[in-house]
Design a protein around this motif. Structure first.
Motif, PDB file in Angstrom:
ATOM      1  N   ARG A 260       0.823  -0.967  -0.105  1.00 38.82           N
ATOM      2  CA  ARG A 260      -0.031   0.153   0.024  1.00 38.82           C
ATOM      3  C   ARG A 260       0.586   1.318   0.054  1.00 38.82           C
ATOM      4  O   ARG A 260       1.927   1.361   0.722  1.00 38.82           O
ATOM      5  CB  ARG A 260      -0.824   0.201   1.185  1.00 38.82           C
ATOM      6  CG  ARG A 260      -1.751   0.953   1.410  1.00 38.82           C
ATOM      7  CD  ARG A 260      -2.551   1.091   2.695  1.00 38.82           C
ATOM      8  NE  ARG A 260      -3.190   2.229   2.633  1.00 38.82           N
ATOM      9  CZ  ARG A 260      -4.342   2.694   3.603  1.00 38.82           C
ATOM     10  NH1 ARG A 260      -4.478   1.889   4.463  1.00 38.82           N
ATOM     11  NH2 ARG A 260      -4.724   3.782   3.521  1.00 38.82           N
TER      12      ARG A 260
ATOM     13  N   GLY B 298      -5.568  -6.305  -5.863  1.00 39.93           N
ATOM     14  CA  GLY B 298      -5.347  -5.115  -5.208  1.00 39.93           C
ATOM     15  C   GLY B 298      -5.944  -3.954  -6.178  1.00 39.93           C
ATOM     16  O   GLY B 298      -6.691  -4.130  -7.132  1.00 39.93           O
TER      17      GLY B 298
ATOM     18  N   THR C 195      -4.053  -0.386  -2.112  1.00 40.24           N
ATOM     19  CA  THR C 195      -4.203  -1.592  -1.147  1.00 40.24           C
ATOM     20  C   THR C 195      -2.657  -2.286  -1.619  1.00 40.24           C
ATOM     21  O   THR C 195      -2.132  -2.087  -2.591  1.00 40.24           O
ATOM     22  CB  THR C 195      -5.222  -2.459  -1.603  1.00 40.24           C
ATOM     23  OG1 THR C 195      -5.160  -2.880  -2.835  1.00 40.24           O
ATOM     24  CG2 THR C 195      -6.628  -1.740  -1.344  1.00 40.24           C
TER      25      THR C 195
ATOM     26  N   ARG D  73     -12.937   0.126   0.196  1.00 42.33           N
ATOM     27  CA  ARG D  73     -11.534  -0.210   0.056  1.00 42.33           C
ATOM     28  C   ARG D  73     -10.740   1.028  -0.386  1.00 42.33           C
ATOM     29  O   ARG D  73      -9.343   0.832  -0.388  1.00 42.33           O
ATOM     30  CB  ARG D  73     -11.371  -1.434  -0.893  1.00 42.33           C
ATOM     31  CG  ARG D  73     -11.944  -2.596  -0.488  1.00 42.33           C
ATOM     32  CD  ARG D  73     -12.052  -3.569  -1.481  1.00 42.33           C
ATOM     33  NE  ARG D  73     -10.607  -4.049  -1.779  1.00 42.33           N
ATOM     34  CZ  ARG D  73     -10.131  -4.809  -2.704  1.00 42.33           C
ATOM     35  NH1 ARG D  73     -11.339  -4.970  -3.825  1.00 42.33           N
ATOM     36  NH2 ARG D  73      -8.914  -5.028  -3.113  1.00 42.33           N
TER      37      ARG D  73
END
Length: 191
Positions: free
Chosen positions: A33, A53, A98, A164
């Motif tokens: 991340r 991701g 992410t 997210r």
């Protein structure tokens, strides 16, 4: 790496030898991340296939404000292909929001595949065309709708991204402040 091959096969035919050539010449990479896949001011030299991701493409405007242009999630290719092909430094960043697992095509690999696989350039052209249509589909509504409508469209089109993606990035993408986004979310939760 079946996910990569299945993705490519959506755009053209590949025989077993061609598939093996691809697999033998790509590499895997893990981005944590906030890591950058590509940075402004540098000439991109890779294309990444996102296995898992979320990444975002962003830039800084002339006032120094960071602007998120769009998000890219799994099973897609990502690169600043224009800067890569023109050998010009990129004006945008590609950042992991992410942890991400990626498969990397280097410039050398792309040249090899282009010169060895007869339909490779056609496959890449189809992928680029689809990506351009998807970008336009994402951006066009952003220009004409109010902030609440833009947020609702985002939630409808990308329900799995909404929770997210950090609020600051989502607000930037929607073209509003984080406090405005919080206010919109609060109003919608009361309805």
């Amino acid at each position: 790496m079946d996910d990569l091959i299945n993705y490519l096969l959506q755009y053209g035919q590949l025989n077993q030898q061609q598939i093996q050539l691809i697999l033998d010449n790509v590499t895997e990479r893990h981005l944590k991340r906030d890591d950058y896949f590509s940075e402004a001011g540098r000439i991109p030299r890779e294309i990444g296939f996102i296995r898992s991701g979320i990444l975002r493409v962003c830039y800084f405007n002339n006032k120094g404000t960071e602007i998120t242009r769009y998000f890219v999630d799994g099973n897609r290719l990502i690169s600043d292909i224009h800067s890569m092909e023109s050998k010009m430094p990129s004006t945008e960043y590609i950042q992991a929001i992410t942890d991400c697992e990626m498969i990397i095509f280097s410039e050398e690999t792309l040249r090899l595949l282009s010169s060895t696989i007869l339909d490779w350039d056609r496959i890449i052209a189809k992928i680029r065309e689809r990506a351009m249509v998807e970008k336009l589909d994402k951006i066009a509504p952003m220009l004409t709708e109010d902030a609440t409508s833009r947020y609702l469209m985002f939630m409808e089109k990308f329900p799995d991204l909404a929770n997210r993606v950090p609020l600051s990035y989502l607000a930037s993408y929607l073209g509003i402040t984080q406090s405005s986004l919080s206010r919109i979310r609060k109003q919608l939760s009361r309805q």
